[in-house]
Design a protein around this motif. Structure first.
Motif, PDB file in Angstrom:
ATOM      1  N   GLU A  14       0.832  -1.207   0.000  1.00  0.00           N
ATOM      2  CA  GLU A  14       0.000   0.000   0.000  1.00  0.00           C
ATOM      3  C   GLU A  14       0.869   1.260   0.000  1.00  0.00           C
ATOM      4  O   GLU A  14       0.600   2.217  -0.733  1.00  0.00           O
ATOM      5  CB  GLU A  14      -0.901  -0.012   1.244  1.00  0.00           C
ATOM      6  CG  GLU A  14      -1.757   1.220   1.407  1.00  0.00           C
ATOM      7  CD  GLU A  14      -2.512   1.220   2.732  1.00  0.00           C
ATOM      8  OE1 GLU A  14      -3.088   2.265   3.076  1.00  0.00           O
ATOM      9  OE2 GLU A  14      -2.510   0.176   3.421  1.00  0.00           O
ATOM     10  N   ALA A  15       1.924   1.260   0.823  1.00  0.00           N
ATOM     11  CA  ALA A  15       2.780   2.440   0.958  1.00  0.00           C
ATOM     12  C   ALA A  15       3.506   2.772  -0.345  1.00  0.00           C
ATOM     13  O   ALA A  15       3.627   3.940  -0.721  1.00  0.00           O
ATOM     14  CB  ALA A  15       3.784   2.231   2.085  1.00  0.00           C
ATOM     15  N   LEU A  43      -0.109   6.883   6.051  1.00  0.00           N
ATOM     16  CA  LEU A  43      -0.882   6.132   5.056  1.00  0.00           C
ATOM     17  C   LEU A  43      -2.309   6.657   4.928  1.00  0.00           C
ATOM     18  O   LEU A  43      -2.889   6.642   3.840  1.00  0.00           O
ATOM     19  CB  LEU A  43      -0.902   4.651   5.419  1.00  0.00           C
ATOM     20  CG  LEU A  43       0.462   3.954   5.512  1.00  0.00           C
ATOM     21  CD1 LEU A  43       0.293   2.524   5.998  1.00  0.00           C
ATOM     22  CD2 LEU A  43       1.155   3.972   4.156  1.00  0.00           C
ATOM     23  N   SER A  44      -2.892   7.088   6.045  1.00  0.00           N
ATOM     24  CA  SER A  44      -4.236   7.669   6.012  1.00  0.00           C
ATOM     25  C   SER A  44      -4.399   8.554   7.236  1.00  0.00           C
ATOM     26  O   SER A  44      -3.669   8.425   8.217  1.00  0.00           O
ATOM     27  CB  SER A  44      -5.315   6.573   5.992  1.00  0.00           C
ATOM     28  OG  SER A  44      -5.304   5.834   7.198  1.00  0.00           O
ATOM     29  N   PRO A  83      -6.876  10.452  14.363  1.00  0.00           N
ATOM     30  CA  PRO A  83      -6.899   9.115  13.754  1.00  0.00           C
ATOM     31  C   PRO A  83      -5.947   9.056  12.557  1.00  0.00           C
ATOM     32  O   PRO A  83      -5.920   9.968  11.728  1.00  0.00           O
ATOM     33  CB  PRO A  83      -8.350   8.940  13.300  1.00  0.00           C
ATOM     34  CG  PRO A  83      -9.127   9.956  14.075  1.00  0.00           C
ATOM     35  CD  PRO A  83      -8.201  11.105  14.297  1.00  0.00           C
ATOM     36  N   HIS A  84      -5.179   7.994  12.480  1.00  0.00           N
ATOM     37  CA  HIS A  84      -4.279   7.842  11.333  1.00  0.00           C
ATOM     38  C   HIS A  84      -3.722   6.427  11.292  1.00  0.00           C
ATOM     39  O   HIS A  84      -3.735   5.706  12.292  1.00  0.00           O
ATOM     40  CB  HIS A  84      -3.113   8.843  11.409  1.00  0.00           C
ATOM     41  CG  HIS A  84      -2.159   8.572  12.533  1.00  0.00           C
ATOM     42  ND1 HIS A  84      -2.388   9.020  13.814  1.00  0.00           N
ATOM     43  CD2 HIS A  84      -0.977   7.908  12.572  1.00  0.00           C
ATOM     44  CE1 HIS A  84      -1.391   8.644  14.599  1.00  0.00           C
ATOM     45  NE2 HIS A  84      -0.529   7.959  13.876  1.00  0.00           N
ATOM     46  N   ARG A  85      -3.217   6.090  10.129  1.00  0.00           N
ATOM     47  CA  ARG A  85      -2.432   4.875   9.960  1.00  0.00           C
ATOM     48  C   ARG A  85      -1.051   5.284   9.487  1.00  0.00           C
ATOM     49  O   ARG A  85      -0.907   6.193   8.660  1.00  0.00           O
ATOM     50  CB  ARG A  85      -3.076   3.919   8.949  1.00  0.00           C
ATOM     51  CG  ARG A  85      -4.362   3.297   9.445  1.00  0.00           C
ATOM     52  CD  ARG A  85      -5.035   2.449   8.375  1.00  0.00           C
ATOM     53  NE  ARG A  85      -4.186   1.346   7.940  1.00  0.00           N
ATOM     54  CZ  ARG A  85      -3.675   1.225   6.722  1.00  0.00           C
ATOM     55  NH1 ARG A  85      -3.903   2.140   5.794  1.00  0.00           N
ATOM     56  NH2 ARG A  85      -2.926   0.187   6.415  1.00  0.00           N
ATOM     57  N   MET A  86      -0.033   4.625  10.003  1.00  0.00           N
ATOM     58  CA  MET A  86       1.328   4.972   9.606  1.00  0.00           C
ATOM     59  C   MET A  86       2.180   3.719   9.477  1.00  0.00           C
ATOM     60  O   MET A  86       1.934   2.698  10.118  1.00  0.00           O
ATOM     61  CB  MET A  86       1.978   5.900  10.624  1.00  0.00           C
ATOM     62  CG  MET A  86       2.085   5.341  12.032  1.00  0.00           C
ATOM     63  SD  MET A  86       3.447   6.037  13.000  1.00  0.00           S
ATOM     64  CE  MET A  86       4.834   5.118  12.365  1.00  0.00           C
ATOM     65  N   ILE A 101       0.992   1.222  12.614  1.00  0.00           N
ATOM     66  CA  ILE A 101       0.096   1.636  13.694  1.00  0.00           C
ATOM     67  C   ILE A 101      -1.194   2.164  13.078  1.00  0.00           C
ATOM     68  O   ILE A 101      -1.167   3.001  12.177  1.00  0.00           O
ATOM     69  CB  ILE A 101       0.750   2.714  14.579  1.00  0.00           C
ATOM     70  CG1 ILE A 101       1.922   2.104  15.359  1.00  0.00           C
ATOM     71  CG2 ILE A 101      -0.270   3.327  15.546  1.00  0.00           C
ATOM     72  CD1 ILE A 101       2.687   3.087  16.204  1.00  0.00           C
ATOM     73  N   ASP A 102      -2.301   1.649  13.570  1.00  0.00           N
ATOM     74  CA  ASP A 102      -3.628   2.095  13.139  1.00  0.00           C
ATOM     75  C   ASP A 102      -4.280   2.726  14.369  1.00  0.00           C
ATOM     76  O   ASP A 102      -4.862   2.035  15.203  1.00  0.00           O
ATOM     77  CB  ASP A 102      -4.424   0.905  12.617  1.00  0.00           C
ATOM     78  CG  ASP A 102      -5.732   1.327  11.960  1.00  0.00           C
ATOM     79  OD1 ASP A 102      -6.094   2.505  12.073  1.00  0.00           O
ATOM     80  OD2 ASP A 102      -6.384   0.469  11.342  1.00  0.00           O
TER      81      ASP A 102
END
Length: 284
Positions: A14-15, A43-44, A83-86, A101-102
């Motif tokens: 995805e990244a 990511l988001s 909130p984030h994904r990384m 991390i989500d």
């Protein structure tokens, strides 16, 4: 396949599909000390982070396509209010720690949500190490460094795919625990028994694993880790020799200088002068 590894393979896929549009760099200490370089990619959502660049403190929300590179020895505080994904990568001495991390946005630490991590059994090949070295030493955003991050993602993905087909035995897992403990705590004043306890093995077993996998005794391996870290700090930072000795776990500058000279054949100041003549070289 390891569940974390399977998820991280998908996360890396995805990244790499999201072009890097901006790179931030953290190159100035903010109180705490983190020995290893690391890369974080949003990511988001929005990744809230504080850091210092060229001595100027910044606080930003990084959005998808934006990333931050923290140089060796630099701690970058993360603020868990969004909130984030990384995707994160920590570049250790002989392996890479990869994590996803989500976070659900609660202002708590550790972050709430699904967290996955994996420690590779190998490091980059020579080409990967050169790309990482270029990224850390350029220390500024440009198209070439964004492409360097993309190249590192591809290389890490290749490593994970190779390791996903292999099976670790119990002894390999013991060594992974021991190695992780050593690489996280080698700058601290801990004895073999304390390291063994952290690795959940007996002191005798700890020494046996070290000898079997590295060829070194406990004290020899600790000094190898400290010397390698000292050489990186001498090359990549403007810390004084005394500060570097302290950060590498040596209580006395004279002892640090003596051990360094025994290992490398030259003093820390001369090593710095030889490898980066633009940094101060005086010894304390």
């Amino acid at each position: 396949m390891n569940n974390h590894l399977e998820i991280l393979l998908k996360t890396l896929d995805e990244a790499r599909a999201v072009p890097i549009t901006r790179l931030c760099f953290a190159d100035t200490p903010m109180g705490q000390y983190y020995p290893h370089p690391r890369l974080m990619i949003t990511l988001s959502g929005k990744k809230h982070i504080r850091f210092r660049y060229h001595g100027v403190e910044k606080e930003e929300y990084l959005v998808p396509g934006e990333a931050i590179v923290s140089l060796r020895g630099i701690y970058t505080p993360e603020i868990w209010d969004s909130p984030h994904r990384m995707l994160g990568m920590v570049f250790m001495r002989d392996y890479i720690r990869i994590l996803c991390i989500d976070h659900n946005g609660d202002r708590k630490y550790p972050p709430n949500g699904a967290n996955y991590f994996y420690h590779t059994r190998q490091n980059f090949d020579l080409a990967g190490k050169y790309i990482l070295y270029a990224l850390l030493n350029k220390n500024s955003d440009c198209k070439a460094m964004r492409l360097a991050v993309a190249a590192l993602l591809e290389m890490v993905l290749t490593i994970l795919k190779e390791e996903s087909t292999g099976i670790m035995n119990d002894e390999d897992r013991e060594w992974e625990r021991a190695r992780t403990v050593l690489l996280h705590h080698f700058t601290k004043n801990l004895g073999r028994e304390e390291f063994a306890e952290l690795a959940e093995v007996s002191p005798a077993r700890f020494s046996l694993l070290l000898k079997q996998y590295t060829g070194f005794s406990f004290r020899e391996y600790i000094n190898e880790l400290r010397m390698e870290h000292a050489m990186a700090l001498l090359t990549e930072t403007s810390l004084t020799v005394e500060e570097i000795g302290t950060r590498c776990g040596f209580n006395y500058p004279s002892y640090f200088i003596r051990i360094f000279k025994e290992k490398s054949g030259i003093t820390p100041a001369n090593y710095r002068l030889k490898n980066n003549p633009f940094l101060p070289s005086q010894e304390n």
